[in-house]
Scaffold this motif. Sequence first.
Motif, short mmCIF file in Angstrom:
data_model
loop_
_atom_site.label_atom_id
_atom_site.label_comp_id
_atom_site.label_asym_id
_atom_site.label_seq_id
_atom_site.Cartn_x
_atom_site.Cartn_y
_atom_site.Cartn_z
N PRO A 62 0.81 -1.23 0.00
CA PRO A 62 0.00 0.00 0.00
C PRO A 62 0.84 1.27 0.00
O PRO A 62 0.38 2.31 -0.49
CB PRO A 62 -0.84 -0.13 1.27
CG PRO A 62 -0.13 -1.12 2.12
CD PRO A 62 0.55 -2.06 1.19
N VAL A 63 2.06 1.20 0.54
CA VAL A 63 2.94 2.38 0.49
C VAL A 63 3.30 2.71 -0.95
O VAL A 63 3.24 3.87 -1.38
CB VAL A 63 4.20 2.14 1.33
CG1 VAL A 63 5.13 3.35 1.26
CG2 VAL A 63 3.83 1.84 2.78
N ALA A 64 3.66 1.69 -1.73
CA ALA A 64 4.00 1.92 -3.13
C ALA A 64 2.79 2.41 -3.91
O ALA A 64 2.90 3.31 -4.75
CB ALA A 64 4.55 0.63 -3.75
N VAL A 65 1.61 1.83 -3.64
CA VAL A 65 0.40 2.31 -4.31
C VAL A 65 0.12 3.76 -3.95
O VAL A 65 -0.25 4.58 -4.79
CB VAL A 65 -0.79 1.40 -3.94
CG1 VAL A 65 -2.11 1.98 -4.47
CG2 VAL A 65 -0.59 0.00 -4.49
N GLY A 66 0.33 4.09 -2.68
CA GLY A 66 0.15 5.48 -2.26
C GLY A 66 1.11 6.43 -2.93
O GLY A 66 0.75 7.56 -3.28
N ALA A 126 2.28 2.56 -19.22
CA ALA A 126 3.47 2.39 -18.38
C ALA A 126 3.32 1.18 -17.48
O ALA A 126 4.29 0.45 -17.23
CB ALA A 126 3.71 3.65 -17.56
N LEU A 127 2.10 0.93 -16.99
CA LEU A 127 1.88 -0.25 -16.15
C LEU A 127 2.08 -1.53 -16.95
O LEU A 127 2.69 -2.49 -16.46
CB LEU A 127 0.46 -0.20 -15.57
CG LEU A 127 0.04 -1.37 -14.69
CD1 LEU A 127 0.97 -1.50 -13.50
CD2 LEU A 127 -1.40 -1.20 -14.23
N VAL A 128 1.58 -1.55 -18.18
CA VAL A 128 1.79 -2.72 -19.04
C VAL A 128 3.28 -2.93 -19.29
O VAL A 128 3.80 -4.07 -19.24
CB VAL A 128 1.02 -2.56 -20.36
CG1 VAL A 128 1.39 -3.69 -21.33
CG2 VAL A 128 -0.47 -2.55 -20.10
N ALA A 129 4.00 -1.83 -19.55
CA ALA A 129 5.44 -1.94 -19.76
C ALA A 129 6.14 -2.44 -18.50
O ALA A 129 7.07 -3.25 -18.57
CB ALA A 129 6.00 -0.59 -20.19
N GLY A 130 5.67 -1.97 -17.34
CA GLY A 130 6.27 -2.43 -16.09
C GLY A 130 6.06 -3.91 -15.86
O GLY A 130 6.95 -4.62 -15.39
N ALA A 135 7.93 -3.03 -6.93
CA ALA A 135 7.58 -1.73 -6.35
C ALA A 135 7.21 -0.74 -7.44
O ALA A 135 6.24 0.03 -7.29
CB ALA A 135 8.76 -1.21 -5.53
N GLY A 136 7.95 -0.74 -8.55
CA GLY A 136 7.61 0.16 -9.64
C GLY A 136 6.25 -0.13 -10.23
O GLY A 136 5.48 0.79 -10.54
N VAL A 137 5.91 -1.41 -10.37
CA VAL A 137 4.59 -1.78 -10.88
C VAL A 137 3.49 -1.32 -9.91
O VAL A 137 2.44 -0.82 -10.33
CB VAL A 137 4.51 -3.30 -11.11
CG1 VAL A 137 3.07 -3.74 -11.37
CG2 VAL A 137 5.40 -3.69 -12.29
N ALA A 164 0.48 1.24 -10.63
CA ALA A 164 -0.90 0.84 -10.36
C ALA A 164 -1.62 1.90 -9.53
O ALA A 164 -2.80 2.19 -9.75
CB ALA A 164 -0.93 -0.51 -9.65
N GLY A 165 -0.91 2.49 -8.57
CA GLY A 165 -1.50 3.58 -7.79
C GLY A 165 -1.83 4.78 -8.64
O GLY A 165 -2.89 5.40 -8.47
N ALA A 166 -0.95 5.14 -9.57
CA ALA A 166 -1.24 6.25 -10.47
C ALA A 166 -2.45 5.97 -11.35
O ALA A 166 -3.27 6.85 -11.60
CB ALA A 166 0.00 6.55 -11.32
N VAL A 167 -2.56 4.73 -11.81
CA VAL A 167 -3.73 4.34 -12.62
C VAL A 167 -5.00 4.45 -11.80
O VAL A 167 -6.04 4.96 -12.26
CB VAL A 167 -3.56 2.92 -13.18
CG1 VAL A 167 -4.86 2.42 -13.81
CG2 VAL A 167 -2.43 2.88 -14.19
N LEU A 168 -4.95 4.00 -10.54
CA LEU A 168 -6.12 4.11 -9.67
C LEU A 168 -6.53 5.56 -9.47
O LEU A 168 -7.73 5.90 -9.51
CB LEU A 168 -5.82 3.47 -8.32
CG LEU A 168 -5.87 1.95 -8.22
CD1 LEU A 168 -5.42 1.50 -6.84
CD2 LEU A 168 -7.28 1.45 -8.49
N ALA A 169 -5.56 6.44 -9.25
CA ALA A 169 -5.87 7.85 -9.01
C ALA A 169 -6.49 8.49 -10.23
O ALA A 169 -7.50 9.22 -10.14
CB ALA A 169 -4.61 8.59 -8.59
N GLN A 170 -5.90 8.25 -11.41
CA GLN A 170 -6.44 8.86 -12.62
C GLN A 170 -7.82 8.29 -12.95
O GLN A 170 -8.72 9.03 -13.38
CB GLN A 170 -5.49 8.64 -13.80
CG GLN A 170 -5.85 9.44 -15.04
CD GLN A 170 -4.76 9.41 -16.08
OE1 GLN A 170 -3.85 8.58 -16.02
NE2 GLN A 170 -4.83 10.32 -17.04
N ALA A 171 -8.01 7.00 -12.74
CA ALA A 171 -9.33 6.41 -12.97
C ALA A 171 -10.36 6.95 -11.99
O ALA A 171 -11.52 7.18 -12.36
CB ALA A 171 -9.24 4.89 -12.87
N GLY A 172 -9.93 7.18 -10.75
CA GLY A 172 -10.86 7.76 -9.77
C GLY A 172 -11.29 9.15 -10.14
O GLY A 172 -12.46 9.52 -9.99
#
Length: 733
Positions: A49-53, A74-78, A97-99, A103-111
């Motif tokens: 959750p820290v990395a997602v945050g 970028a997530l697919v590339a990761g 950790a990079g993935v 994933a956290g950035a994708v969640l934020a933009q989707a939200g």
Amino acid sequence: MPFPLIVRRAMPRWLARSPPLPADAPDPAPGWLPRTLGQEREAWILWLPVAVGLGIVLYFALPAEPWPLLFPLALVAGLAVLAVVPPWLIPTLAARAGVAVLAGAVLAQAGAARVQAPVLAHPLGPTVIEGRVRQVEPLPHGWRVVLEDLALERPRAVTLPHRARLRVHAKAAPDGAMPPPGTRIALLARLEPPRWPARPGGYDLARALWFKGIGAVGYALGPISVRPAPASPSDHALAGFFVRLEAVRAHVTARLIAGGPGATGPLAAALLTGERRAVPEPVQEALRGAGLAHLLAISGLHMSMVGGLVFVGVRAVMALCPPLALGWPIKKLAALVALAACLGYLALSGASVPSQRAFLMTGLVFLAVIVDRRALSMRSVALAALVVLAARPDSLLGPSFQMSFSAVIALIAAYEALSRYRARTRAPRGARAGGFAPGRRLGLYVGGLLLTTIIATLATTPFSAFHFHRVALYGLAANAVGVPLMGTWVMPWGLAALALMPLGLEHWALVPMGWGLDVIVWAARGVSSWPGAQVAVPDGPAWALGLAALGGLWLCLWRQPWRWAGVPVIAAAMMVPFLTPTPDVLVGPAGKLVAVRADDGGLLVSDRRRERFARQVWTEAHGGEAGRFPGEGTSALAPLRCDALACLYQRHGVTVALPRTAEGVVHAAGQADVVVAGAWTVPPDTPAPVIIDRPRLEREGAWALWIDKNGHVRARSVAETRGRRPWTATPAP
């Protein structure tokens, strides 16, 4: 099923499968870091959750909205990189950790895209607005109401938002009672776009309302009339359920406020339904000054009290019936009832972020009782954080999420360390006397309470200092009174009030509940009046708060001695606000208020009647108010000279002109390096290198200016700090 397997099966296989330790597949250059990470194998999952945050923070920190497919690609590339990375410890952990960050950035933009809705572009009204009541929040002299399905009585060529938030005075409601959620009403009101921050880097109300689907704010100017509620094509069963739930919350809140004497009713509503705005401001100020404000925020303390009281009570009642006690697993049945009670409390309290986290953790504890398993607390926190971040990525930026999770993480880490220490030093079973004397039990309870208060206070101090710019020094004394009284007296009577409410007898429980609340408020007022009860903390950069948070996580999540490296990191981060230069000049969003830095570090303000909210924000973040501009002459508090036309402020050889009239703009502009014209427009031929006038304020909002010792002026606007994001599209109010 053991809890670790539940966690692993709920996650993708690439995440659940731990990379091989160096002994299985050694790194090309094994050393101290791979060995230490290998010893921390059980803690790896806690950093997910820290990395997602971090990915969520990355999204919100961008100056402009990224291309919608940037983070998904970028997530697919990761993931592709993760598939081919060498099976060594550090590269594998870094790739994962990079993935997780992506994933956290994708969640934020989707939200952000999920809640996208129209925002009012320009002020509207006064005009008659019709809408359906979505939410009602009681205030000391009225309500704050959220309306949806808006319509104008006289249609105009304007795009209305889906929801609007209005302040309604008590005199405007029919019969002095606000219509419940689900009712369609009409009223004369004025709507405006959500206000911009009052200072660069300040709290962004527009962003907070964006994620709630609210595109306008305003206030009622006339009485409310109830209209027929036609069926809407957007209505569905789930939406209807939430509307009815809000109606129940509003009804219970009104009953609690009306049934308790004095401040008891509003305080009871804050504890049972989460509606805190009706609590009188002096009471809230006393609780904040004494470090007891957390008692009004429904979190783990309240959820565990409700669950624990129901669990113990139901199990005790079942134990009184021998056939039931002997033939049924009453402990599991009591845990099931307590879980249902916690779910009901979550719904009644409005499901805020702290209450969501508390319910998830408390629910996992009761589920562990039901399935005869032991809940792993720190993993429970990690799972709860992932659930909350996935549902509400924007909550990471608020104090509720930060303070709630920081307190519980610190408490679990501290008590786990204490348990390991006791396990190492405990005497053999045969050498210990059986049982504990009552005096020792009391001592252990009081000691545990004090230790819990100290740990929770230290864990939340960086966040309270950053968001609220003050720290309560005597919170330990106040909590020693407030927390035990809340658990042993106030909350039991609160549950009794809810149980008696269907019979109309809630007053019988609210009166004794008020006795306990009166003692807590009395203690808060006494402690907050002690000398030096609060320490003011100046505004600091957001990265310093992030550094303190990472230092705290490093200290709490790891188990090896390197965890103590987080302590100096936290200390350094806490010093940053005191080393950060404060603005020398502040300009309000409307240009009607200006503040300059006094010699003692306080602020001199141009007017105490205009832009009061901005003045309050400035004095909290950048030092208290030292006084106001002189009518004429030179101020004794700052290098400020004023006459009828303008004021001139000098700092490190730089002259700042602050005109008071339109004539003062021309009079002072020629003799200044910086011109702050406020509500007037500066002529285009003015030679001053820095000009802040009405057109710039309308485009860019409030401003802050720093003047260094070399005479260099750095100006920063709200628009610059907010960037170009979906919630910043409206012009400055």
